[in-house]
Write a protein that holds these residues in place. Structure first.
Motif, short mmCIF file in Angstrom:
data_model
loop_
_atom_site.label_atom_id
_atom_site.label_comp_id
_atom_site.label_asym_id
_atom_site.label_seq_id
_atom_site.Cartn_x
_atom_site.Cartn_y
_atom_site.Cartn_z
N LEU A 1 -87.60 48.95 42.24
CA LEU A 1 -86.19 48.59 42.38
C LEU A 1 -85.37 49.12 41.21
CD1 LEU A 1 -86.47 44.88 43.60
CD2 LEU A 1 -85.69 46.86 44.94
N ILE A 2 -85.92 49.00 40.01
CA ILE A 2 -85.22 49.50 38.82
C ILE A 2 -85.09 51.01 38.88
CG2 ILE A 2 -85.34 49.73 36.30
CD1 ILE A 2 -86.81 46.94 36.35
N ASP A 3 -86.14 51.68 39.29
CA ASP A 3 -86.09 53.14 39.40
C ASP A 3 -85.06 53.58 40.44
OD1 ASP A 3 -87.17 55.67 38.47
OD2 ASP A 3 -88.06 55.85 40.46
N ASP A 4 -85.01 52.89 41.56
CA ASP A 4 -84.00 53.20 42.58
C ASP A 4 -82.59 53.00 42.04
OD1 ASP A 4 -86.02 53.78 44.39
OD2 ASP A 4 -85.81 51.89 45.50
N GLU A 5 -82.39 51.92 41.29
CA GLU A 5 -81.07 51.66 40.70
C GLU A 5 -80.72 52.71 39.66
OE1 GLU A 5 -77.36 50.00 39.76
OE2 GLU A 5 -78.63 49.74 41.53
N ARG A 6 -81.70 53.16 38.88
CA ARG A 6 -81.44 54.24 37.90
C ARG A 6 -80.96 55.49 38.61
NH1 ARG A 6 -79.84 55.64 34.93
NH2 ARG A 6 -81.08 57.18 33.85
N PHE B 1 -79.45 55.65 41.48
CA PHE B 1 -78.11 55.37 41.98
C PHE B 1 -77.08 55.52 40.86
CE2 PHE B 1 -74.64 52.33 42.51
CZ PHE B 1 -74.07 52.80 43.68
N GLN B 2 -77.36 54.93 39.70
CA GLN B 2 -76.44 55.01 38.57
C GLN B 2 -76.25 56.46 38.12
OE1 GLN B 2 -78.07 52.45 35.53
NE2 GLN B 2 -77.60 50.59 36.67
N ALA B 3 -77.33 57.20 38.05
CA ALA B 3 -77.25 58.60 37.62
C ALA B 3 -76.37 59.40 38.57
CB ALA B 3 -78.65 59.21 37.54
N ALA B 4 -76.51 59.16 39.86
CA ALA B 4 -75.69 59.89 40.85
C ALA B 4 -74.23 59.43 40.79
CB ALA B 4 -76.26 59.68 42.24
N LYS B 5 -74.02 58.13 40.68
CA LYS B 5 -72.66 57.59 40.68
C LYS B 5 -71.86 58.07 39.47
CE LYS B 5 -70.05 53.29 40.66
NZ LYS B 5 -70.09 51.82 40.72
N TRP B 6 -72.49 58.12 38.30
CA TRP B 6 -71.78 58.44 37.07
C TRP B 6 -72.00 59.87 36.59
CZ3 TRP B 6 -67.99 55.40 35.94
CH2 TRP B 6 -68.03 54.07 36.38
N ALA B 7 -72.58 60.71 37.45
CA ALA B 7 -72.76 62.12 37.08
C ALA B 7 -71.40 62.75 36.84
CB ALA B 7 -73.50 62.86 38.19
N GLY B 8 -71.34 63.59 35.83
CA GLY B 8 -70.09 64.28 35.54
C GLY B 8 -69.19 63.50 34.61
N PRO B 9 -68.05 64.09 34.28
CA PRO B 9 -67.13 63.46 33.34
C PRO B 9 -66.38 62.27 33.96
CG PRO B 9 -66.27 65.58 34.06
CD PRO B 9 -67.63 65.42 34.68
N HIS B 10 -66.05 61.30 33.13
CA HIS B 10 -65.25 60.14 33.52
C HIS B 10 -64.52 59.64 32.28
CE1 HIS B 10 -68.60 57.82 31.83
NE2 HIS B 10 -69.41 58.51 32.63
N ASP B 11 -63.76 58.58 32.42
CA ASP B 11 -62.92 58.09 31.32
C ASP B 11 -63.68 57.67 30.07
OD1 ASP B 11 -60.67 58.50 32.85
OD2 ASP B 11 -60.46 56.39 33.44
N VAL C 1 -81.67 43.49 38.36
CA VAL C 1 -82.13 44.88 38.50
C VAL C 1 -81.13 45.82 37.83
CG1 VAL C 1 -82.55 46.75 40.16
CG2 VAL C 1 -83.53 44.48 40.55
N GLN C 2 -79.84 45.57 38.00
CA GLN C 2 -78.84 46.42 37.38
C GLN C 2 -78.88 46.32 35.86
OE1 GLN C 2 -75.12 45.45 39.30
NE2 GLN C 2 -75.78 46.37 41.23
N VAL C 3 -79.07 45.12 35.33
CA VAL C 3 -79.21 44.96 33.88
C VAL C 3 -80.41 45.76 33.38
CG1 VAL C 3 -79.85 43.31 32.06
CG2 VAL C 3 -78.03 42.74 33.66
#
Length: 83
Positions: A9-14, A16-26, A70-72
């Protein structure tokens, strides 16, 4: 739930996070594993997720609690990856 299931579950969330926050943001570029995200931002993200754990406990929401824990864990793992 056993440890391999939890780690999956943690690996799946990682992922997801990597894909969601890929690239530049604020707040930098990439997720909490990125050297381009400042430690104070990583601390804020981890704190926000921990607050959601507290909220799930207060709301007596076991499904939400599991999701937030899991997100934490995934944020903590990402930060560790950046060290």
């Amino acid at each position: 739930m056993n440890r391999p299931e939890v780690y999956a579950l943690i690996d799946d969330e990682r992922a997801f996070q990597a894909a969601k926050w890929a690239g530049p943001h604020d707040w930098g570029e990439g997720d909490c594993s990125s050297a381009l995200v400042l430690p104070i931002v990583k601390a804020a993200v981890l704190t926000e997720e921990t607050g959601e754990v507290a909220r799930a406990v207060l709301d007596a929401d076991p499904t939400g609690l599991r999701l937030e824990l899991v997100q934490v864990a995934a944020v903590a793992v990402a930060w560790l990856e950046s060290l």
